[in-house]
Scaffold this active site. Structure first.
Site, PDB file in Angstrom:
ATOM      1  CD  GLU A 123      -2.347  -5.165  14.461  1.00 28.41           C
ATOM      2  OE1 GLU A 123      -3.493  -4.720  14.321  1.00 28.41           O
ATOM      3  OE2 GLU A 123      -1.322  -4.476  14.317  1.00 28.41           O
ATOM      4  N   GLY A 263       6.836  -1.106  11.835  1.00 30.39           N
ATOM      5  CA  GLY A 263       7.316   0.216  12.209  1.00 30.39           C
ATOM      6  C   GLY A 263       7.040   0.491  13.665  1.00 30.39           C
ATOM      7  CB  ALA A 264       5.226   1.831  15.745  1.00 28.38           C
ATOM      8  CD  GLU A 266      -2.394  -0.601  16.624  1.00 29.20           C
ATOM      9  OE1 GLU A 266      -3.346  -1.187  16.081  1.00 29.20           O
ATOM     10  OE2 GLU A 266      -1.263  -0.535  16.109  1.00 29.20           O
ATOM     11  CG  ASN A 267       1.548  -2.858  22.236  1.00 30.21           C
ATOM     12  OD1 ASN A 267       0.988  -3.753  21.620  1.00 30.21           O
ATOM     13  ND2 ASN A 267       2.853  -2.635  22.143  1.00 30.21           N
ATOM     14  CG  HIS A 297       0.022   5.204  12.207  1.00 25.22           C
ATOM     15  ND1 HIS A 297      -0.454   5.074  10.921  1.00 25.22           N
ATOM     16  CD2 HIS A 297      -0.284   4.035  12.826  1.00 25.22           C
ATOM     17  CE1 HIS A 297      -1.033   3.891  10.783  1.00 25.22           C
ATOM     18  NE2 HIS A 297      -0.929   3.241  11.927  1.00 25.22           N
ATOM     19  CD  GLU A 298       1.744   2.832  15.757  1.00 25.38           C
ATOM     20  OE1 GLU A 298       0.877   2.140  16.319  1.00 25.38           O
ATOM     21  OE2 GLU A 298       2.058   2.682  14.561  1.00 25.38           O
ATOM     22  CG  HIS A 301      -3.730   2.896  15.957  1.00 27.72           C
ATOM     23  ND1 HIS A 301      -4.811   2.482  15.228  1.00 27.72           N
ATOM     24  CD2 HIS A 301      -2.627   2.634  15.188  1.00 27.72           C
ATOM     25  CE1 HIS A 301      -4.397   1.993  14.068  1.00 27.72           C
ATOM     26  NE2 HIS A 301      -3.085   2.086  14.012  1.00 27.72           N
ATOM     27  CD  GLU A 320      -2.955  -0.446  11.345  1.00 26.06           C
ATOM     28  OE1 GLU A 320      -2.315   0.636  11.357  1.00 26.06           O
ATOM     29  OE2 GLU A 320      -2.943  -1.234  12.298  1.00 26.06           O
TER      30      GLU A 320
END
Length: 842
Positions: A123, A263-264, A266-267, A297-298, A301, A320
């Site tokens: 991303e 931070g991370a 979301e694959n 959070h991830e 997603h 987001e």
């Protein structure tokens, strides 16, 4: 020429003429340490004769269209393709380059065991650094990855990891099954000799979902997989119930990777996290809660972002903000962090700061090209958007919101959608017209300001509220008055004066310039009326002199952390606006810290206190206030409960701000720490860095610590300590050494900042060098690293010592033709410098 850019108009036109079906991608990671072989086989439909592919590669070996090799033009990170048919099969073979900037396919060698690891970060537009593709979110497809790696590696991707095929040369090949229909930016390849912990759960539809948690081998002893999996399970339960939809993918891996920019990410089914979330030393509780929030959070997603994906990047905020809002909801309602919304207050402050910059933009920003996306990953995209979605839930009602959301998923699963699509479903579910709400909240930038006005009268049992009104004003242009739902609390001191008690609470809607809170009439007259008591509103708060005096004298007496957090954050906003002296805020913060126990509130308050000390104090009182604050923090530390989170946070802060004799006292921590305070590896490094910044420690102490901590993290910590010791030399290294890994460069910039804060005289000549290098930095580095450098090396610590404001203004005047994204970052730096100078002149 487009360079590496892509416009929305180009993406729209391409989506009108082609539709992607499948990708078969083969990667060979057994070659050199710098490049790898990439082969893409793309099947797609076309209604036009020509299109273009996206690819950033060292070289392109061949391009075949429908079985025949064709001549091609590879320029500006694009391959032009002509002669398309209705059904097409396109094969591209290329040599691509590993990255060391946290973009594309990042390669890392662990100094502990010399093992190499690679991971993808795609991303916004970086899948094209790994395989040829149509790099835009609305051209979804099914992906099959085949990856050849050294024999002792494992490979993770969006589909379940298969058994490896062993090759005669000792290498291994992983042939993955086909993924679900997803966008290029959420595909993933992670490879290396990872340590993994495996488990499973049962989805709401009865499927068994395999779970994996992975890290590099040298961190295996620190991987607290049980805690990570516990939060993950709670998240699955909460989201499947809240969305009324089972988890959409077939497995869920979580991989902690080194030198990560974000931070991370979301694959789909294969999340990557920065491996600082694996705690090799004792973390403060706020960091553990922050990790839990990032995990949730991830996971959010997987439905909102991966199952249903934005059509173009102008709805990136929706991805987001939604995940941010839902992760805090899940924390508060589905985990042990029941007071998570208190922690959200400090997160929301990021949005408040971003929204008051000269470069602020609407939540729903106009994204004309990829360059616009890259500068809009900010506090508005995440924190303001999450706060406004929280308002939206309150505005339409929780049940209506969830019902509309479920309809949205049903209507758009495995495809792409827009904000209008979501609002349409919420309007159907709630019966509210949300177009005007969207206009003032999502399509206009800025923030409004609220202030209470009240009168009292005498009642039978004492004073009562006669009238309560809330004034809404516009402190910045381009913003409309907004409808909001909020809570108002009335607070008074207990009979012994030791506590502030909430004696009444009201929920109310406000709209327009003046809102009458009629329900307040007749209620007991409180000593403090706090609007936005429960932090539901998104607005600035201001207080009259009487309220400010009461708050300053009683901030520590709230029994709950949230109202104290609201007041501290709003008074910090007033400091930044030059309306409340930094020295007064420091006294307020120190008073609040005598009783505050919420780890995130303590962390945020201490961070604001450090900033106030570093750049906001007037020269005439700077030394005195710094010494007094250091002494006060030392006193708080001495009285803190041994072994407590509070003790650890105070020790870290004292180390960072200590002046004079307290610096010697901090140095003594390394041999004889206060009772209950363990000087573990990372805390030892923080103290060494702070002492180096103060000029108390030198190369000998740093080298010895680096020898004892021969890890990647140890090397980064040593680089930061050396930068704090000699900021000018580190400055030059960051600007000149393009081989520095991204994480090392960031660590060095942090060290430069600490060194200049403690010893600003070391900044001679830096200002001119900074502005002389800006355009070169922007041209030679990738966007993410260039932005880090332009922000990280901006010498705001020298405000008051050198003419930082004037020099920045001059550069902007003389460089009006510079890249718009670069100018935006410099304008934001200037805003921070002006705020610091205004406070210093207060």
């Amino acid at each position: 020429m487009p360079g590496q850019n892509l416009t929305q108009a180009e993406a729209h036109q391409r989506a009108e003429t082609i539709s992607t079906e499948t990708y078969s991608v083969k990667l060979d990671l057994t070659g050199s340490d710098s490049t790898f072989r990439s082969e893409s086989l793309i099947r797609f439909r076309a209604s036009a004769d020509a299109t273009f592919l996206d690819l950033i590669a060292e070289s392109v070996e061949s391009v075949e269209l429908n079985g025949s090799e064709i001549d091609f033009q590879y320029q500006d990170s694009r391959i032009e393709i002509n002669g398309l048919q209705a059904e097409n099969e396109l094969r591209v073979v290329a040599n691509c380059r590993y990255m060391h900037t946290g973009e594309g396919l990042h390669r890392f060698v662990d100094p502990v065991d010399d093992e190499a690891y690679v991971y993808s970060q795609f991303e916004v537009p970086d899948a094209r650094r790994v395989y040829a593709n149509f790099e835009q979110p609305d051209l979804k497809a099914r992906f099959t990855f085949t990856v050849r790696v050294p024999g002792h590696w494992t490979v993770l991707s969006n589909a379940a990891t298969p058994e490896a095929s062993r090759n005669p040369d000792g290498s291994a090949t992983y042939q993955f099954g086909e993924s679900e229909k997803i966008s290029t930016y959420i595909t993933a390849i992670i490879a290396g000799p990872h340590f993994g912990v495996h488990d499973q759960l049962t989805s709401s539809d009865g499927r068994t979902i395999p779970l994996g948690v992975y890290c590099r081998q040298s961190l295996a002893e620190h991987l607290d997989a049980d805690s990570i999996l516990d939060i993950t399970r709670k998240g699955f339960t909460y989201y499947e119930n809240r969305y009324s939809r089972p988890y959409p993918f077939s497995k869920y891996d979580q991989v902690f990777v080194p030198e990560y920019n974000a931070g991370a990410m979301e694959n789909a089914g294969c999340i990557t996290f920065r491996d600082e979330y694996i705690f090799r030393s004792r973390p403060v509780a706020a960091r553990v809660e922050s990790r839990a929030n990032t995990i949730l959070h991830e996971l959010a997603h997987m439905w909102f972002g991966d199952l249903v994906t934005m059509k173009w990047w102008n709805d990136l905020w929706l991805n987001e903000s939604f995940a941010e809002n839902m992760s805090y909801s899940c924390l508060a309602e589905g985990t042990q962090y029941a007071d998570a919304w208190t922690g959200f207050n400090s997160r929301k402050n990021w949005g408040l700061r971003s929204d008051q910059l000269p470069t602020t933009h609407p939540i729903k920003a106009e994204i004309t090209d990829l360059a616009d996306v890259e500068v809009n990953f900010d506090g508005i995209t995440y924190a303001k958007g999450a706060a406004v979605l929280r308002q939206l839930v309150a505005w339409v009602g929780r049940e209506n919101f969830d019902r509309g959301l479920n309809s949205y998923f049903a209507a758009h699963e495995w495809s792409n959608a827009t904000l209008d699509d979501l609002l349409e479903e919420l309007e159907k579910a709630s019966g509210r017209n949300l177009r005007e709400w969207s206009r003032v909240w999502l399509e206009e930038a800025g923030i409004t300001q609220l202030q209470a006005e009240s009168t009292f009268t005498d009642g039978l049992n004492g004073r009562v509220v006669e009238a309560l009104r809330i004034h809404q004003s516009l402190p910045m242009p381009g913003t409309s008055l907004r409808p909001q739902r909020l809570t108002v609390g009335g607070y008074s001191l207990s009979t012994d004066g030791a506590h502030l008690e909430r004696i009444w609470r009201l929920e109310t809607d406000i709209d327009g310039e003046l809102s009458e809170v009629s329900e307040a009439a007749g209620l007991p007259w409180p000593e403090l009326i706090l609007i936005n008591d429960e932090d539901l509103a998104y607005a600035k708060l201001r207080f009259d002199s009487e309220d400010l005096a009461f708050i300053s004298e009683n901030i520590e007496k709230f029994s709950d952390s949230l109202p104290r957090a609201v007041l501290l954050s709003q008074l910090w906003d007033a400091v930044r606006d030059g309306q409340f002296p930094a020295s007064d805020y420091i006294q307020l913060a120190l008073r609040a810290l005598t009783t505050e126990e919420h780890s995130t509130v303590v962390q945020a308050t201490l961070a604001q206190l450090r900033t106030a000390l570093a750049i906001y104090l007037p020269e005439g009182i700077r030394t005195q206030v710094r010494n007094e604050t250091s002494t006060a923090i030392r006193s708080l530390l001495e009285s803190a409960k041994p072994g407590s989170d509070r003790q650890l946070q105070l020790a870290k802060t004292l180390s960072a701000i200590s002046e004079g004799a307290d610096t010697t006292w901090v140095a003594g921590f390394l041999n004889q720490p206060p009772a209950g305070l363990e000087i573990d590896t990372d805390l030892r490094w923080e103290i060494i860095q702070d002492l180096a910044a103060a000029g108390e420690y030198g190369e000998r102490e740093i080298a010895q610590a680096a020898q004892e901590d021969a890890t990647m993290r140890g090397a980064e910590q040593a680089a930061q300590a050396r930068a704090a010791l000699d900021p000018a030399n580190a400055w030059q290294s960051v600007l000149s050494d393009k081989n520095l890994p991204n994480a090392t460069a960031v660590a060095m910039m942090d060290g430069v900042s600490e060194g200049l804060r403690r010893r600003p005289q070391l900044g001679a000549g830096i200002l001119s060098e900074y502005f002389g290098a800006l355009r070169r930095i922007w041209q030679e580095w990738t966007h993410h690293i260039a932005e880090d450098i332009v922000v990280g090396l901006y010498p705001i610590e020298l405000v008051g010592y050198q003419d930082v404001v004037g020099r920045t203004e001059t550069w902007l005047i003389e460089n009006q033709d510079a890249d718009k994204a670069l100018r935006r970052v410099v304008i934001e730096n200037l805003d921070s410098a002006r705020r610091a100078l205004r406070q210093q002149q207060h």
